[in-house]
Design an enzyme around this catalytic site. Structure first.
Site, PDB file in Angstrom:
ATOM      1  N   LYS A 279       0.675  -0.880  -0.005  1.00  0.00           N
ATOM      2  CA  LYS A 279       0.074  -0.056   0.045  1.00  0.00           C
ATOM      3  C   LYS A 279       0.777   1.212   0.008  1.00  0.00           C
ATOM      4  O   LYS A 279       2.073   1.268   0.401  1.00  0.00           O
ATOM      5  CB  LYS A 279      -0.998  -0.161   1.145  1.00  0.00           C
ATOM      6  CG  LYS A 279      -1.955  -0.967   1.253  1.00  0.00           C
ATOM      7  CD  LYS A 279      -2.885  -0.615   2.488  1.00  0.00           C
ATOM      8  CE  LYS A 279      -3.905  -1.810   2.624  1.00  0.00           C
ATOM      9  NZ  LYS A 279      -5.025  -1.466   1.725  1.00  0.00           N
ATOM     10  N   ARG A 353     -10.574 -11.411   1.848  1.00  0.00           N
ATOM     11  CA  ARG A 353     -11.371 -12.356   1.296  1.00  0.00           C
ATOM     12  C   ARG A 353     -10.590 -13.764   1.286  1.00  0.00           C
ATOM     13  O   ARG A 353     -11.445 -14.839   1.558  1.00  0.00           O
ATOM     14  CB  ARG A 353     -11.748 -12.065  -0.041  1.00  0.00           C
ATOM     15  CG  ARG A 353     -10.585 -11.961  -1.033  1.00  0.00           C
ATOM     16  CD  ARG A 353     -10.951 -11.231  -2.319  1.00  0.00           C
ATOM     17  NE  ARG A 353     -10.951  -9.734  -2.005  1.00  0.00           N
ATOM     18  CZ  ARG A 353     -11.195  -8.744  -2.775  1.00  0.00           C
ATOM     19  NH1 ARG A 353     -11.504  -9.246  -4.195  1.00  0.00           N
ATOM     20  NH2 ARG A 353     -11.240  -7.428  -2.516  1.00  0.00           N
TER      21      ARG A 353
HETATM   22  N1  BES Z   1      -8.146  -3.617   4.160  1.00  0.00           N
HETATM   23  C1  BES Z   1      -8.370  -3.231   2.830  1.00  0.00           C
HETATM   24  C2  BES Z   1      -9.390  -2.309   2.869  1.00  0.00           C
HETATM   25  C3  BES Z   1      -9.713  -1.052   3.377  1.00  0.00           C
HETATM   26  C4  BES Z   1      -9.155   0.084   2.780  1.00  0.00           C
HETATM   27  C5  BES Z   1     -10.320  -1.090   4.785  1.00  0.00           C
HETATM   28  C6  BES Z   1      -9.492   1.299   3.141  1.00  0.00           C
HETATM   29  C7  BES Z   1     -10.497   0.326   5.012  1.00  0.00           C
HETATM   30  C8  BES Z   1      -9.882   1.262   4.468  1.00  0.00           C
HETATM   31  C9  BES Z   1      -8.162  -4.489   1.969  1.00  0.00           C
HETATM   32  O1  BES Z   1      -7.488  -5.636   2.318  1.00  0.00           O
HETATM   33  C10 BES Z   1      -7.790  -3.943   0.667  1.00  0.00           C
HETATM   34  O2  BES Z   1      -6.828  -3.685   0.847  1.00  0.00           O
HETATM   35  N2  BES Z   1      -8.591  -4.078  -0.455  1.00  0.00           N
HETATM   36  C11 BES Z   1      -8.249  -3.599  -1.575  1.00  0.00           C
HETATM   37  C12 BES Z   1      -8.543  -4.663  -2.459  1.00  0.00           C
HETATM   38  C13 BES Z   1      -8.122  -4.502  -3.853  1.00  0.00           C
HETATM   39  C14 BES Z   1      -6.613  -4.859  -4.150  1.00  0.00           C
HETATM   40  C15 BES Z   1      -9.010  -5.600  -4.910  1.00  0.00           C
HETATM   41  C16 BES Z   1      -8.511  -2.409  -1.844  1.00  0.00           C
HETATM   42  O3  BES Z   1     -10.034  -2.112  -1.493  1.00  0.00           O
HETATM   43  O4  BES Z   1      -7.780  -1.595  -2.398  1.00  0.00           O
HETATM   44 MN    MN Z   2      -5.481  -5.400   1.956  1.00  0.00          MN
END
Ligand code: BES
Ligand code: MN
Ligand code: ZN
Length: 497
Positions: A279, A353
Site C-alpha cells: 500500500k 477475502r
Molecule cells: N483492508 C483493505 C480495505 C480497506 C481500505 C479498509 C481502506 C479500510 C480502509 C483491504 O484489505 C484491501 O486492501 N482491499 C483492496 C482490494 C483490492 C486490492 C482488490 C482495496 O480495496 O484496494
Molecule cells: Mn488489503
C-alpha cells in the site's frame, strides 16, 4: 466505567452538579422550563429572543442555578424538530451534553429522561438510547497518554430521572445499554490498539480474557492446527509475517441444546500493509484497524453473553498480519483453500477475502442456521457509501433484517446487488477462482468471491471499511475505532431471540 442509575424526583428539586434537559426546537414552554424561567428571571425567553438557543439539534445552553432551583447548573440541549426526533438524534444530543459536562470537569450529572422522549419510543428503549449516548460518548483511548490534570476526565455517575411507575423499565433499558456498550468499547479498544501490541496472538489472548470474564467458550487454533486443517488461504496471507496466525472460536450457548447456532465471522487482519502489493505510505497507519470485523464479533459475543441472549452463537475470527517480506506470498501464487478450491492471488492486498474464505468453510462444521460476516474488506465500499453506512450483500431476507436493525440502532447498512454477473468477474484461467475482479464494483466482486466459499449456507456479508474507523471524531464517537457492528449485531440478535 460510568455508573448509570434511575431515580424518580422532580428535576428542579434534585441536588446535582448539572441537570441535563432536552428541548425540542421552539418548545421552550414545558412545565419544567417555565418554572425554570420564572426562577431565573426570564433568562430562557431572553436567550430565545437573542437567537442564542431555540432547541436546534447540536445547540446547547449552560445556565447556573439559583434560589428555588436545586441543581448547581442546568444544561439545555437542543433536540431539533419534534417530528424528526429519533433515538439516534437522542444519542447524539446526549453526547453533546456529555461533552459540555466533561469540559466543565464535572464528574456527575442528572438527566431528565422524559424531556428527551421522541414520539413513539418506550421508556425502556428511550433509557437504552440515552444511556448508550452517555456510555459511548464517554469513551476515550488514553492508555498510552501520560496522566494530565488538565485533560477533562470521564464522567463517573449519571442519574436518569423518571416518573415513579417507569423506574423498572428505565433500569432495564440502562442495563441493556451497559452490556451493549461494554461490548462496543471492547471492540474500540481492540481496534485502537497499535500494531506493535496487537499480534494475532494478542487478539486471541484478549478473546480468551473476554470469554473467561463473561462465560463464553473459547478455543484458539494455532499454526500447527491451522496446517492440520489445511487452511491454505489463511496461511498464505500469514506467510509474510513472523507473527503466527490464529483462528479464534467463541461460543455462547444460551439457546436450547441442539439448536442450530447463528454464526458471526469477522476479519482479523491485525495490520494490513498490503503485502508484496504494498500500500502507499499515506494513512497506512490506519490499517491497524483492519481487524475491526473481528473486534465487532468479539464485542458482540461479549455483549450477547452479558445480556444472556437465549440463542446459540458461534463467533469466528481468523487473525493474521499482512506484510511484505522474503517469505511473503506473491502475486501469481495459487493457494489451495481449506475447501479444496484453488485461488489465484492477483493482488496480495486483497487478503481479507482469503482468510474469510477459510473461516467460512470452517464455520460450516457448526451447521449454523445463518452466517453474518463483517470485514473492512474494500476501499471501494468507502467510495460507494462514504462513512455513513456499511454495505450488505448476500441473502436478501437477511440483508433486509440487517438494514432494519441498523436503522433502529443507528448503525446504518445499505444493500448492494450480488447478481451472477459479478461471480463471472472472479473466474480464473489457472485456478478455481481469483482474488480480484477487475476495476469496477470492487465491493461486490469481493462479496462474490466470499459467496463461492459460503456455498449454500444462508449468509450475508457486511463491508464495514467506511464505518469501522472515525477519522475526525463526531457526536458520540471519538477519533479512532467506532465499534461498528456490535450494536447492529445485538439489535439483530435480539430480534432473533
Ligand atoms: N483492508 C483493505 C480495505 C480497506 C481500505 C479498509 C481502506 C479500510 C480502509 C483491504 O484489505 C484491501 O486492501 N482491499 C483492496 C482490494 C483490492 C486490492 C482488490 C482495496 O480495496 O484496494
Ligand atoms: Mn488489503
Ligand atoms: Zn485488509
Amino acid at each position: 466505567m460510568l455508573n448509570i442509575s434511575v431515580k424518580s424526583t422532580t428535576p428542579l428539586r434534585q441536588k446535582t452538579s448539572c441537570l441535563v434537559y432536552g428541548v425540542q426546537e421552539g418548545k421552550l414552554r414545558t412545565d419544567v422550563l417555565s418554572e425554570l424561567d420564572e426562577q431565573l428571571h426570564g433568562v430562557l425567553q431572553r436567550a430565545k429572543k437573542d437567537g442564542e438557543f431555540k432547541g436546534g439539534a447540536g445547540q446547547s445552553l449552560m445556565l447556573h442555578g439559583g434560589k428555588g432551583v436545586r441543581p448547581e447548573r442546568i444544561l439545555l440541549v437542543g433536540l431539533g424538530k419534534g417530528k424528526e426526533l429519533t433515538l439516534e438524534a437522542v444519542r447524539q444530543a446526549v453526547a453533546t451534553a456529555l461533552g459540555q459536562v466533561r469540559t466543565c470537569k464535572l464528574k456527575e450529572l442528572t438527566l431528565d429522561l422524559a424531556s428527551f422522549a421522541p414520539g413513539r419510543a418506550t421508556t425502556e428503549d428511550l433509557a437504552q438510547g440515552v444511556a448508550e449516548g452517555l456510555l459511548l460518548a464517554n469513551y476515550r483511548f488514553e492508555q498510552f497518554l501520560a496522566a494530565d490534570k488538565n485533560r477533562p476526565g470521564p464522567l463517573q455517575k449519571a442519574v436518569l430521572l423518571v416518573r415513579k411507575k417507569e423506574e423498572t423499565d428505565a433500569e432495564s433499558g440502562a442495563a441493556r445499554a451497559a452490556a451493549i456498550c461494554r461490548g462496543a468499547c471492547t471492540s474500540r479498544d481492540l481496534v485502537n490498539q497499535p500494531g506493535n501490541v496487537k499480534s494475532p496472538e494478542y487478539l486471541a489472548d484478549e478473546a480468551k480474557r473476554v470469554a473467561e470474564e463473561t462465560g463464553l467458550q473459547c478455543r484458539i487454533l494455532d499454526r500447527a492446527e491451522l496446517e492440520k486443517e489445511k487452511c491454505g488461504a489463511l496461511l498464505g496471507v500469514a506467510q509474510g509475517s513472523s507473527r503466527d496466525p490464529r483462528m479464534i472460536i467463541l461460543q455462547h450457548n444460551g439457546g436450547a441444546k441442539g439448536d442450530a447456532p447463528i454464526a458471526l465471522v469477522g476479519k482479523g487482519v491485525v495490520f494490513d500493509a498490503g503485502g508484496i502489493s504494498l500500500k502507499p505510505a499515506e494513512k497506512m497507519d490506519e490499517m491497524k484497524m483492519d481487524m475491526a470485523g473481528g473486534a465487532a464479533v468479539i464485542g458482540a459475543m461479549q455483549a450477547a453473553a452479558l445480556l444472556q441472549l437465549p440463542l446459540n452463537l458461534v463467533g469466528i475470527v481468523p487473525a493474521v498480519e499482512n506484510l511484505p517480506s522474503g517469505t511473503a506470498y506473491r502475486p501469481g501464487d495459487i493457494l489451495t483453500s481449506m475447501s479444496g478450491k484453488t485461488i489465484e492471488v492477483l493482488n496480495t492486498d486483497a487478503e481479507g477475502r482469503l482468510i474469510l474464505a477459510d473461516a467460512l468453510t470452517y464455520v460450516a462444521r457448526f451447521e449454523p442456521k445463518l452466517i453474518i460476516d463483517l470485514a473492512t474488506l474494500t476501499g471501494a465500499c468507502i467510495i460507494a457509501l462514504g462513512n455513513h453506512a456499511a454495505a450488505v450483500l448476500g441473502d436478501d431476507g437477511l440483508a433486509r433484517q440487517l438494514m432494519k436493525a441498523g436503522e433502529s440502532c443507528g448503525e446504518r447498512v445499505w444493500q448492494l446487488p450480488l447478481w451472477d454477473d459479478y461471480a463471472k468477474m472472479v473466474k480464473s484461467h489457472v485456478a478455481d477462482i481469483k482474488n480480484v475482479g477487475g476495476r469496477g464494483a470492487g465491493t461486490i466482486t469481493a462479496a462474490a468471491f466470499l459467496q463461492a466459499f459460503a456455498k449454500d449456507q444462508t449468509w450475508a456479508h457486511l463491508d464495514i471499511a467506511g464505518t469501522a474507523w472515525e477519522g475526525e471524531g463526531k457526536h458520540y464517537l471519538s477519533k479512532g475505532g467506532t465499534g461498528f457492528g456490535v450494536r447492529l449485531l445485538i439489535e439483530f440478535l435480539r430480534g432473533q431471540a
